[in-house]
Design an enzyme around this catalytic site. Structure first.
Site, PDB file in Angstrom:
ATOM      1  N   SER A 112      -5.800  10.940   7.874  1.00 33.54           N
ATOM      2  CA  SER A 112      -5.291   9.758   8.571  1.00 33.54           C
ATOM      3  C   SER A 112      -5.565   8.499   7.752  1.00 33.54           C
ATOM      4  O   SER A 112      -6.460   8.462   6.898  1.00 33.54           O
ATOM      5  CB  SER A 112      -5.946   9.627   9.947  1.00 33.54           C
ATOM      6  OG  SER A 112      -7.305   9.231   9.822  1.00 33.54           O
ATOM      7  N   SER A 113      -4.786   7.448   8.018  1.00 36.61           N
ATOM      8  CA  SER A 113      -5.019   6.174   7.336  1.00 36.61           C
ATOM      9  C   SER A 113      -6.424   5.654   7.635  1.00 36.61           C
ATOM     10  O   SER A 113      -7.064   5.032   6.777  1.00 36.61           O
ATOM     11  CB  SER A 113      -3.975   5.146   7.753  1.00 36.61           C
ATOM     12  OG  SER A 113      -4.008   4.937   9.154  1.00 36.61           O
TER      13      SER A 113
ATOM     14  N   GLY B 247       0.838  -1.187   0.000  1.00 29.33           N
ATOM     15  CA  GLY B 247       0.000   0.000   0.000  1.00 29.33           C
ATOM     16  C   GLY B 247       0.872   1.235   0.000  1.00 29.33           C
ATOM     17  O   GLY B 247       2.021   1.217  -0.469  1.00 29.33           O
TER      18      GLY B 247
ATOM     19  N   ASN C 243      -6.053   9.925  14.314  1.00 32.76           N
ATOM     20  CA  ASN C 243      -6.662   9.071  13.294  1.00 32.76           C
ATOM     21  C   ASN C 243      -8.179   9.078  13.315  1.00 32.76           C
ATOM     22  O   ASN C 243      -8.833   9.286  12.295  1.00 32.76           O
ATOM     23  CB  ASN C 243      -6.142   7.636  13.438  1.00 32.76           C
ATOM     24  CG  ASN C 243      -4.873   7.414  12.657  1.00 32.76           C
ATOM     25  OD1 ASN C 243      -3.996   8.272  12.626  1.00 32.76           O
ATOM     26  ND2 ASN C 243      -4.752   6.260  12.029  1.00 32.76           N
TER      27      ASN C 243
ATOM     28  N   GLU D 139      -7.963   0.026  10.926  1.00 36.24           N
ATOM     29  CA  GLU D 139      -7.107  -0.596  11.944  1.00 36.24           C
ATOM     30  C   GLU D 139      -7.420  -0.041  13.330  1.00 36.24           C
ATOM     31  O   GLU D 139      -6.591  -0.145  14.230  1.00 36.24           O
ATOM     32  CB  GLU D 139      -5.641  -0.341  11.618  1.00 36.24           C
ATOM     33  CG  GLU D 139      -5.141  -1.016  10.368  1.00 36.24           C
ATOM     34  CD  GLU D 139      -3.663  -0.783  10.148  1.00 36.24           C
ATOM     35  OE1 GLU D 139      -2.881  -1.709  10.401  1.00 36.24           O
ATOM     36  OE2 GLU D 139      -3.296   0.335   9.736  1.00 36.24           O
TER      37      GLU D 139
ATOM     38  N   GLY E  72       4.292   0.815   2.118  1.00 43.52           N
ATOM     39  CA  GLY E  72       5.210  -0.106   1.470  1.00 43.52           C
ATOM     40  C   GLY E  72       5.712   0.409   0.137  1.00 43.52           C
ATOM     41  O   GLY E  72       6.892   0.231  -0.203  1.00 43.52           O
TER      42      GLY E  72
ATOM     43  N   LYS F 278       4.373   6.777  18.592  1.00 46.20           N
ATOM     44  CA  LYS F 278       3.646   6.827  17.323  1.00 46.20           C
ATOM     45  C   LYS F 278       2.185   6.432  17.525  1.00 46.20           C
ATOM     46  O   LYS F 278       1.273   7.034  16.946  1.00 46.20           O
ATOM     47  CB  LYS F 278       4.325   5.900  16.320  1.00 46.20           C
ATOM     48  CG  LYS F 278       3.586   5.736  14.993  1.00 46.20           C
ATOM     49  CD  LYS F 278       3.666   6.975  14.137  1.00 46.20           C
ATOM     50  CE  LYS F 278       2.874   6.801  12.833  1.00 46.20           C
ATOM     51  NZ  LYS F 278       3.381   5.679  12.012  1.00 46.20           N
TER      52      LYS F 278
END
Length: 307
Positions: A248-249, A9, A187, A261, A12, A179
Protein backbone atom coordinates in the site's frame (compact mmCIF):
# COMPACT_ATOMS: atom_id res chain seq x y z
CA UNK A 1 -2.01 18.69 -25.37
CA UNK A 2 0.31 20.30 -22.84
CA UNK A 3 0.13 18.47 -19.51
CA UNK A 4 1.68 19.37 -16.14
CA UNK A 5 1.95 16.82 -13.33
CA UNK A 6 1.99 18.51 -9.93
CA UNK A 7 3.48 16.11 -7.39
CA UNK A 8 5.20 13.66 -9.71
CA UNK A 9 5.30 10.56 -7.56
CA UNK A 10 4.32 7.07 -8.66
CA UNK A 11 0.74 7.92 -9.66
CA UNK A 12 1.59 11.14 -11.46
CA UNK A 13 4.54 9.58 -13.25
CA UNK A 14 2.43 6.70 -14.53
CA UNK A 15 -0.33 8.83 -16.03
CA UNK A 16 2.00 11.61 -17.13
CA UNK A 17 4.32 9.02 -18.63
CA UNK A 18 1.52 7.35 -20.56
CA UNK A 19 0.50 10.72 -22.03
CA UNK A 20 4.12 11.59 -22.90
CA UNK A 21 4.59 8.18 -24.53
CA UNK A 22 1.53 8.98 -26.68
CA UNK A 23 3.18 12.19 -27.91
CA UNK A 24 1.79 14.85 -25.56
CA UNK A 25 4.03 17.57 -24.09
CA UNK A 26 4.34 16.61 -20.42
CA UNK A 27 6.26 18.29 -17.61
CA UNK A 28 6.74 16.48 -14.30
CA UNK A 29 6.97 18.74 -11.24
CA UNK A 30 8.72 16.96 -8.40
CA UNK A 31 11.74 16.66 -6.14
CA UNK A 32 15.23 17.67 -7.37
CA UNK A 33 16.75 14.17 -7.56
CA UNK A 34 13.79 12.88 -9.54
CA UNK A 35 13.78 15.91 -11.84
CA UNK A 36 17.51 15.59 -12.54
CA UNK A 37 17.13 11.91 -13.45
CA UNK A 38 14.22 12.59 -15.81
CA UNK A 39 16.05 15.48 -17.46
CA UNK A 40 19.13 13.32 -17.99
CA UNK A 41 17.57 10.07 -19.15
CA UNK A 42 13.79 10.47 -19.41
CA UNK A 43 11.39 8.56 -17.17
CA UNK A 44 11.99 4.83 -17.03
CA UNK A 45 8.56 3.22 -17.18
CA UNK A 46 8.92 -0.40 -16.11
CA UNK A 47 5.36 -1.61 -16.59
CA UNK A 48 3.53 -4.90 -16.98
CA UNK A 49 3.48 -4.33 -20.77
CA UNK A 50 6.70 -2.47 -21.62
CA UNK A 51 9.99 -1.21 -20.19
CA UNK A 52 11.06 2.06 -21.82
CA UNK A 53 12.81 5.35 -21.19
CA UNK A 54 10.19 7.98 -22.01
CA UNK A 55 11.57 11.48 -22.64
CA UNK A 56 9.73 14.44 -21.14
CA UNK A 57 10.35 17.71 -19.34
CA UNK A 58 10.78 17.99 -15.59
CA UNK A 59 10.90 20.91 -13.16
CA UNK A 60 10.97 21.57 -9.42
CA UNK A 61 8.79 24.70 -9.32
CA UNK A 62 5.06 25.35 -9.77
CA UNK A 63 5.73 27.92 -12.49
CA UNK A 64 6.17 24.96 -14.86
CA UNK A 65 2.36 24.68 -15.10
CA UNK A 66 2.31 27.85 -17.24
CA UNK A 67 0.55 27.14 -20.52
CA UNK A 68 -0.81 23.75 -19.45
CA UNK A 69 -4.13 22.56 -20.85
CA UNK A 70 -4.40 19.81 -18.24
CA UNK A 71 -2.93 19.58 -14.74
CA UNK A 72 -2.71 16.18 -13.06
CA UNK A 73 -2.77 17.13 -9.38
CA UNK A 74 -1.12 14.28 -7.47
CA UNK A 75 0.21 15.74 -4.22
CA UNK A 76 -0.41 14.07 -0.87
CA UNK A 77 -3.77 14.93 0.68
CA UNK A 78 -2.36 17.02 3.56
CA UNK A 79 -0.62 19.27 0.99
CA UNK A 80 -3.71 19.99 -1.12
CA UNK A 81 -4.30 23.60 -0.09
CA UNK A 82 -0.64 24.64 0.05
CA UNK A 83 0.15 23.11 -3.36
CA UNK A 84 -2.97 24.70 -4.84
CA UNK A 85 -1.88 28.12 -3.55
CA UNK A 86 1.52 27.62 -5.20
CA UNK A 87 -0.10 26.78 -8.54
CA UNK A 88 -2.71 29.55 -8.57
CA UNK A 89 -0.56 32.42 -9.92
CA UNK A 90 0.74 30.29 -12.81
CA UNK A 91 -2.38 28.47 -14.04
CA UNK A 92 -3.87 29.49 -17.40
CA UNK A 93 -7.59 30.39 -17.11
CA UNK A 94 -8.77 27.43 -19.20
CA UNK A 95 -6.64 24.73 -17.59
CA UNK A 96 -8.53 21.72 -16.28
CA UNK A 97 -7.22 20.43 -12.95
CA UNK A 98 -7.71 16.71 -12.38
CA UNK A 99 -7.33 15.60 -8.74
CA UNK A 100 -5.69 12.15 -8.74
CA UNK A 101 -5.47 11.85 -4.96
CA UNK A 102 -6.46 9.53 -2.17
CA UNK A 103 -9.49 10.52 -0.12
CA UNK A 104 -12.93 11.81 -1.05
CA UNK A 105 -12.79 15.58 -0.43
CA UNK A 106 -9.60 16.74 -2.16
CA UNK A 107 -11.26 18.10 -5.30
CA UNK A 108 -13.66 20.13 -3.15
CA UNK A 109 -10.81 21.47 -1.03
CA UNK A 110 -8.74 22.29 -4.12
CA UNK A 111 -11.66 24.03 -5.85
CA UNK A 112 -11.93 26.38 -2.87
CA UNK A 113 -8.28 27.36 -3.37
CA UNK A 114 -8.60 27.63 -7.18
CA UNK A 115 -11.99 29.31 -7.69
CA UNK A 116 -11.14 30.38 -11.26
CA UNK A 117 -10.33 26.84 -12.42
CA UNK A 118 -12.41 23.76 -13.09
CA UNK A 119 -11.32 21.07 -10.65
CA UNK A 120 -12.51 17.53 -11.38
CA UNK A 121 -12.24 14.53 -9.02
CA UNK A 122 -10.68 11.34 -10.34
CA UNK A 123 -10.73 7.81 -8.98
CA UNK A 124 -7.40 6.09 -9.57
CA UNK A 125 -7.03 2.34 -9.94
CA UNK A 126 -3.34 1.63 -10.43
CA UNK A 127 -0.59 -0.23 -8.59
CA UNK A 128 2.69 1.66 -8.89
CA UNK A 129 5.82 2.59 -6.96
CA UNK A 130 8.93 4.65 -7.50
CA UNK A 131 11.90 2.27 -7.67
CA UNK A 132 14.28 5.23 -7.60
CA UNK A 133 14.70 8.72 -9.06
CA UNK A 134 13.37 8.70 -12.60
CA UNK A 135 12.31 5.05 -12.33
CA UNK A 136 8.63 4.07 -12.18
CA UNK A 137 7.59 0.48 -11.52
CA UNK A 138 4.02 -0.48 -12.46
CA UNK A 139 2.42 -3.60 -10.94
CA UNK A 140 -1.01 -3.57 -12.53
CA UNK A 141 -4.23 -1.88 -13.62
CA UNK A 142 -4.29 1.81 -14.59
CA UNK A 143 -7.88 2.88 -15.27
CA UNK A 144 -9.50 6.16 -14.18
CA UNK A 145 -13.01 7.35 -13.38
CA UNK A 146 -13.38 11.13 -13.61
CA UNK A 147 -16.17 13.51 -12.74
CA UNK A 148 -18.18 15.44 -15.33
CA UNK A 149 -17.23 18.85 -16.68
CA UNK A 150 -17.32 20.67 -20.00
CA UNK A 151 -13.96 19.15 -20.92
CA UNK A 152 -14.12 15.77 -19.19
CA UNK A 153 -15.18 13.79 -22.26
CA UNK A 154 -12.34 15.21 -24.38
CA UNK A 155 -9.82 14.54 -21.62
CA UNK A 156 -11.14 11.00 -21.17
CA UNK A 157 -10.76 10.36 -24.91
CA UNK A 158 -7.20 11.71 -24.83
CA UNK A 159 -6.31 9.46 -21.91
CA UNK A 160 -7.93 6.42 -23.52
CA UNK A 161 -5.99 7.02 -26.73
CA UNK A 162 -2.82 7.04 -24.59
CA UNK A 163 -3.64 3.61 -23.17
CA UNK A 164 -5.43 4.74 -20.01
CA UNK A 165 -9.02 3.43 -19.89
CA UNK A 166 -11.06 6.37 -18.59
CA UNK A 167 -14.76 6.68 -17.75
CA UNK A 168 -16.65 9.91 -17.11
CA UNK A 169 -19.20 9.40 -14.34
CA UNK A 170 -21.63 11.63 -12.48
CA UNK A 171 -21.21 9.16 -9.59
CA UNK A 172 -17.52 9.94 -9.15
CA UNK A 173 -17.96 10.80 -5.44
CA UNK A 174 -19.56 7.41 -4.80
CA UNK A 175 -16.70 5.82 -6.72
CA UNK A 176 -14.22 7.80 -4.60
CA UNK A 177 -15.89 6.38 -1.51
CA UNK A 178 -15.58 2.89 -3.00
CA UNK A 179 -11.85 3.51 -3.52
CA UNK A 180 -11.57 4.99 -0.02
CA UNK A 181 -13.10 1.82 1.44
CA UNK A 182 -10.56 -0.36 -0.38
CA UNK A 183 -7.78 1.86 0.96
CA UNK A 184 -9.22 1.70 4.48
CA UNK A 185 -9.33 -2.08 4.28
CA UNK A 186 -5.81 -2.63 2.96
CA UNK A 187 -3.54 0.37 3.46
CA UNK A 188 -3.03 0.30 7.20
CA UNK A 189 -2.84 -3.50 7.41
CA UNK A 190 -0.21 -3.59 4.66
CA UNK A 191 1.70 -0.84 6.44
CA UNK A 192 1.55 -2.41 9.91
CA UNK A 193 2.54 -5.89 8.67
CA UNK A 194 4.82 -4.60 5.88
CA UNK A 195 3.35 -7.17 3.54
CA UNK A 196 2.04 -6.90 -0.03
CA UNK A 197 -1.61 -7.62 -0.71
CA UNK A 198 -1.00 -11.11 -2.06
CA UNK A 199 0.69 -12.19 1.18
CA UNK A 200 -1.67 -10.28 3.46
CA UNK A 201 -5.00 -11.48 2.05
CA UNK A 202 -4.70 -15.26 2.62
CA UNK A 203 -3.25 -14.90 6.15
CA UNK A 204 -5.43 -16.35 8.94
CA UNK A 205 -8.18 -13.99 10.08
CA UNK A 206 -7.45 -11.27 7.52
CA UNK A 207 -10.36 -11.80 5.13
CA UNK A 208 -13.12 -11.37 7.76
CA UNK A 209 -11.19 -8.39 9.15
CA UNK A 210 -11.12 -6.73 5.71
CA UNK A 211 -14.87 -7.15 5.40
CA UNK A 212 -15.49 -5.83 8.91
CA UNK A 213 -13.46 -2.69 8.11
CA UNK A 214 -15.46 -2.26 4.91
CA UNK A 215 -18.72 -2.65 6.87
CA UNK A 216 -17.78 0.26 9.14
CA UNK A 217 -16.95 2.44 6.14
CA UNK A 218 -20.18 1.57 4.35
CA UNK A 219 -22.16 2.46 7.46
CA UNK A 220 -20.52 5.91 7.54
CA UNK A 221 -21.10 6.45 3.82
CA UNK A 222 -24.81 5.57 4.17
CA UNK A 223 -25.16 7.92 7.14
CA UNK A 224 -23.48 10.62 5.03
CA UNK A 225 -26.00 10.15 2.23
CA UNK A 226 -23.50 8.61 -0.19
CA UNK A 227 -24.47 5.68 -2.40
CA UNK A 228 -21.42 3.49 -2.93
CA UNK A 229 -21.62 1.66 -6.26
CA UNK A 230 -20.76 -1.96 -7.00
CA UNK A 231 -20.09 -5.00 -4.86
CA UNK A 232 -17.55 -3.75 -2.32
CA UNK A 233 -16.93 -7.19 -0.87
CA UNK A 234 -16.05 -8.58 -4.28
CA UNK A 235 -13.81 -5.57 -4.89
CA UNK A 236 -12.02 -6.14 -1.58
CA UNK A 237 -11.48 -9.79 -2.45
CA UNK A 238 -10.23 -8.92 -5.94
CA UNK A 239 -7.49 -6.54 -4.83
CA UNK A 240 -5.10 -9.29 -3.79
CA UNK A 241 -5.62 -11.13 -7.08
CA UNK A 242 -5.14 -8.07 -9.30
CA UNK A 243 -2.29 -6.45 -7.30
CA UNK A 244 -0.56 -9.33 -5.44
CA UNK A 245 2.90 -7.71 -5.31
CA UNK A 246 1.65 -4.27 -4.31
CA UNK A 247 2.49 -2.69 -0.96
CA UNK A 248 0.00 0.00 0.00
CA UNK A 249 1.02 3.64 -0.42
CA UNK A 250 0.89 3.90 3.38
CA UNK A 251 3.34 1.00 3.69
CA UNK A 252 5.64 2.58 1.11
CA UNK A 253 5.57 5.89 2.99
CA UNK A 254 6.40 4.25 6.32
CA UNK A 255 9.21 2.17 4.84
CA UNK A 256 10.73 5.36 3.40
CA UNK A 257 10.30 7.34 6.60
CA UNK A 258 7.74 9.70 5.04
CA UNK A 259 4.48 11.02 6.54
CA UNK A 260 1.48 8.98 5.46
CA UNK A 261 -1.99 9.98 4.27
CA UNK A 262 -3.68 7.91 6.97
CA UNK A 263 -5.51 10.99 8.33
CA UNK A 264 -7.33 11.16 5.00
CA UNK A 265 -8.01 7.42 4.75
CA UNK A 266 -9.03 5.63 7.97
CA UNK A 267 -8.76 8.95 9.80
CA UNK A 268 -11.38 10.50 7.52
CA UNK A 269 -13.79 7.66 8.28
CA UNK A 270 -13.15 8.15 12.00
CA UNK A 271 -13.92 11.89 11.78
CA UNK A 272 -17.08 11.38 9.71
CA UNK A 273 -18.15 8.49 11.94
CA UNK A 274 -17.76 10.63 15.05
CA UNK A 275 -19.66 13.49 13.42
CA UNK A 276 -22.51 11.21 12.34
CA UNK A 277 -22.65 9.03 15.44
CA UNK A 278 -21.48 5.86 13.66
CA UNK A 279 -19.08 3.65 15.66
CA UNK A 280 -15.87 2.75 13.77
CA UNK A 281 -13.60 0.92 16.25
CA UNK A 282 -11.53 -0.96 13.64
CA UNK A 283 -10.83 2.15 11.59
CA UNK A 284 -9.97 4.04 14.79
CA UNK A 285 -7.51 1.33 15.84
CA UNK A 286 -5.82 1.18 12.43
CA UNK A 287 -5.55 4.97 12.27
CA UNK A 288 -4.03 5.11 15.75
CA UNK A 289 -1.51 2.33 15.04
CA UNK A 290 -0.27 3.93 11.82
CA UNK A 291 0.02 7.33 13.54
CA UNK A 292 2.13 5.65 16.20
CA UNK A 293 4.35 3.99 13.61
CA UNK A 294 4.89 7.20 11.64
CA UNK A 295 5.94 9.14 14.76
CA UNK A 296 9.73 9.58 15.10
CA UNK A 297 11.36 6.90 17.32
CA UNK A 298 12.28 9.53 19.91
CA UNK A 299 8.65 10.60 20.19
CA UNK A 300 7.50 6.98 20.60
CA UNK A 301 10.11 6.47 23.32
CA UNK A 302 8.98 9.60 25.17
CA UNK A 303 5.34 8.54 24.99
CA UNK A 304 6.21 5.06 26.28
CA UNK A 305 8.27 6.36 29.22
CA UNK A 306 5.47 8.73 30.18
CA UNK A 307 2.88 6.04 30.83
Amino acid sequence: MKVAVMGAGAVGCYYGGMLARAGHAVVLIGRPAHVEAVRAHGLRMQTTRFDEQVPMEAATGPEAVAGADLVLFCVKSPDTESAGEQLRPHLPPGALVLSLQNGVDNAQRLQAVLPQQTVVPAVVYVATEMAGPGHLRHHGRGELVIGPSARSTDVAQTLAAAGVPTEVSAQAIGALWAKLILNCAYNALSAITRQPYGVLYPAPGIQPTLRAIADECLAVARADGVQVPGDLYAAVDAIAATMPAQFSSTAQDLMRGKPTEIDHINGYVVRRGDALGVPVPLNRLLHSLVKLLEAPPAARSTESSGR
